[in-house]
Each structure stands twice: as C-alpha cells, then as structure tokens.
Scaffold this motif. Sequence first.
Motif, PDB file in Angstrom:
ATOM      1  N   GLY A  15      27.314  23.087 -11.661  1.00 55.40           N
ATOM      2  CA  GLY A  15      26.910  23.125 -12.721  1.00 55.40           C
ATOM      3  C   GLY A  15      26.878  21.834 -13.956  1.00 55.40           C
ATOM      4  N   GLY A  16      27.584  20.759 -13.449  1.00 53.12           N
ATOM      5  CA  GLY A  16      27.951  19.406 -13.626  1.00 53.12           C
ATOM      6  C   GLY A  16      26.439  18.259 -13.366  1.00 53.12           C
ATOM      7  N   ARG A  64      15.324  21.339 -12.925  1.00 49.75           N
ATOM      8  CA  ARG A  64      17.003  20.607 -12.558  1.00 49.75           C
ATOM      9  C   ARG A  64      16.789  19.138 -12.851  1.00 49.75           C
ATOM     10  N   PHE A  65      15.905  18.388 -11.994  1.00 53.67           N
ATOM     11  CA  PHE A  65      16.149  16.937 -11.738  1.00 53.67           C
ATOM     12  C   PHE A  65      14.724  16.284 -11.795  1.00 53.67           C
ATOM     13  N   THR A  66      15.095  14.885 -12.142  1.00 52.98           N
ATOM     14  CA  THR A  66      13.985  14.016 -13.908  1.00 52.98           C
ATOM     15  C   THR A  66      14.080  13.154 -13.005  1.00 52.98           C
ATOM     16  N   ILE A  67      13.147  12.411 -11.941  1.00 52.67           N
ATOM     17  CA  ILE A  67      12.611  11.256 -11.246  1.00 52.67           C
ATOM     18  C   ILE A  67      12.186  10.100 -12.416  1.00 52.67           C
ATOM     19  N   LEU A  83      23.883  20.983 -10.772  1.00 51.14           N
ATOM     20  CA  LEU A  83      23.843  21.078  -9.636  1.00 51.14           C
ATOM     21  C   LEU A  83      24.748  22.225  -8.732  1.00 51.14           C
ATOM     22  N   LYS A  84      23.966  22.192  -7.838  1.00 47.07           N
ATOM     23  CA  LYS A  84      24.075  23.500  -7.620  1.00 47.07           C
ATOM     24  C   LYS A  84      25.123  22.907  -5.534  1.00 47.07           C
ATOM     25  N   PRO A  85      25.925  23.742  -5.170  1.00 45.97           N
ATOM     26  CA  PRO A  85      26.767  23.362  -4.122  1.00 45.97           C
ATOM     27  C   PRO A  85      25.769  22.803  -2.615  1.00 45.97           C
ATOM     28  N   ASP A  86      24.384  23.351  -2.363  1.00 44.91           N
ATOM     29  CA  ASP A  86      23.572  23.027  -1.958  1.00 44.91           C
ATOM     30  C   ASP A  86      23.006  21.637  -1.666  1.00 44.91           C
ATOM     31  N   VAL A 120      28.225  18.760  -4.288  1.00 45.82           N
ATOM     32  CA  VAL A 120      29.214  19.927  -5.467  1.00 45.82           C
ATOM     33  C   VAL A 120      29.875  20.218  -4.594  1.00 45.82           C
ATOM     34  N   SER A 121      30.777  21.211  -5.897  1.00 44.75           N
ATOM     35  CA  SER A 121      31.272  21.971  -4.987  1.00 44.75           C
ATOM     36  C   SER A 121      31.486  22.939  -6.303  1.00 44.75           C
ATOM     37  N   SER A 122      32.027  24.229  -5.378  1.00 43.75           N
ATOM     38  CA  SER A 122      31.694  25.845  -6.170  1.00 43.75           C
ATOM     39  C   SER A 122      33.146  25.886  -6.843  1.00 43.75           C
TER      40      SER A 122
END
Length: 122
Positions: A15-16, A64-67, A83-86, A120-122
Amino acid sequence: QVQLVESGGGSVQAGGSLRLSCAASTFTSYMGWFRQAPGKEREGVAAISIGTGRTRYADSVKGRFTISRENGEDTLYLQMDSLKPDDSAMYYCAATADPLALQLTPNRFRYWGQGTQVTVSS
C-alpha cells in the motif's frame, strides 16, 4: 555509450509508495523501466518516448505506476503507488533508440543500469 544509474529502491509495506530515479548520461529516444524477481524473467514495467511523451505500461501496474522524465537533467522517474508484494523485484532502467521500444520487450533495449531493489512486505 549511455550510462544509467538507478536509485530510490528500498523496503516498504504493501500500500506504500516509492519513487525510483534513473540518472542518464544522455537520454535516448525511448527510456524504460523493467523488473526481475528471483526465478522469473525480466519483464517490462513502463516505457516512454522522450520526444512525444507517449507512454506504455504493463497491465499489472496500470493506474498505480507513473513513468516520467526531466529532460533538462536527463533523469527518468518511476512513481510507484499502492505497492503490492508482487511488485518486489530488482528494477532496472533501460534506454534504446528502437522505435518498437513501447512493446516493453527487454531485447529492444540496448543500455541497462545496474538495478535497484524494491521489496514490498505484506
């Protein structure tokens, strides 16, 4: 020869957010971000046409991402939100003049940085 140096990786909870930076000795026509997790193939995350600003994102990161790029400083960014753990992987900056770069396939990119780790940790 184009030199690329990534920074901004680190550890974050799910989520961060993180913002990756790539300092380029010079921009090429297309710049991109790729990632590779242990035991997996390198995959395209996002790419941008430096001249037109046109972008392309992997489905897994859309929304979720922006370049983005700072042309005056030859710096490429990847803003990563929700952000997700994946998303955990080594992230690489890449550069190319190949007009098919927005296909997000690694073999279209000629120059690569050393990578920055994102966990990324859950």
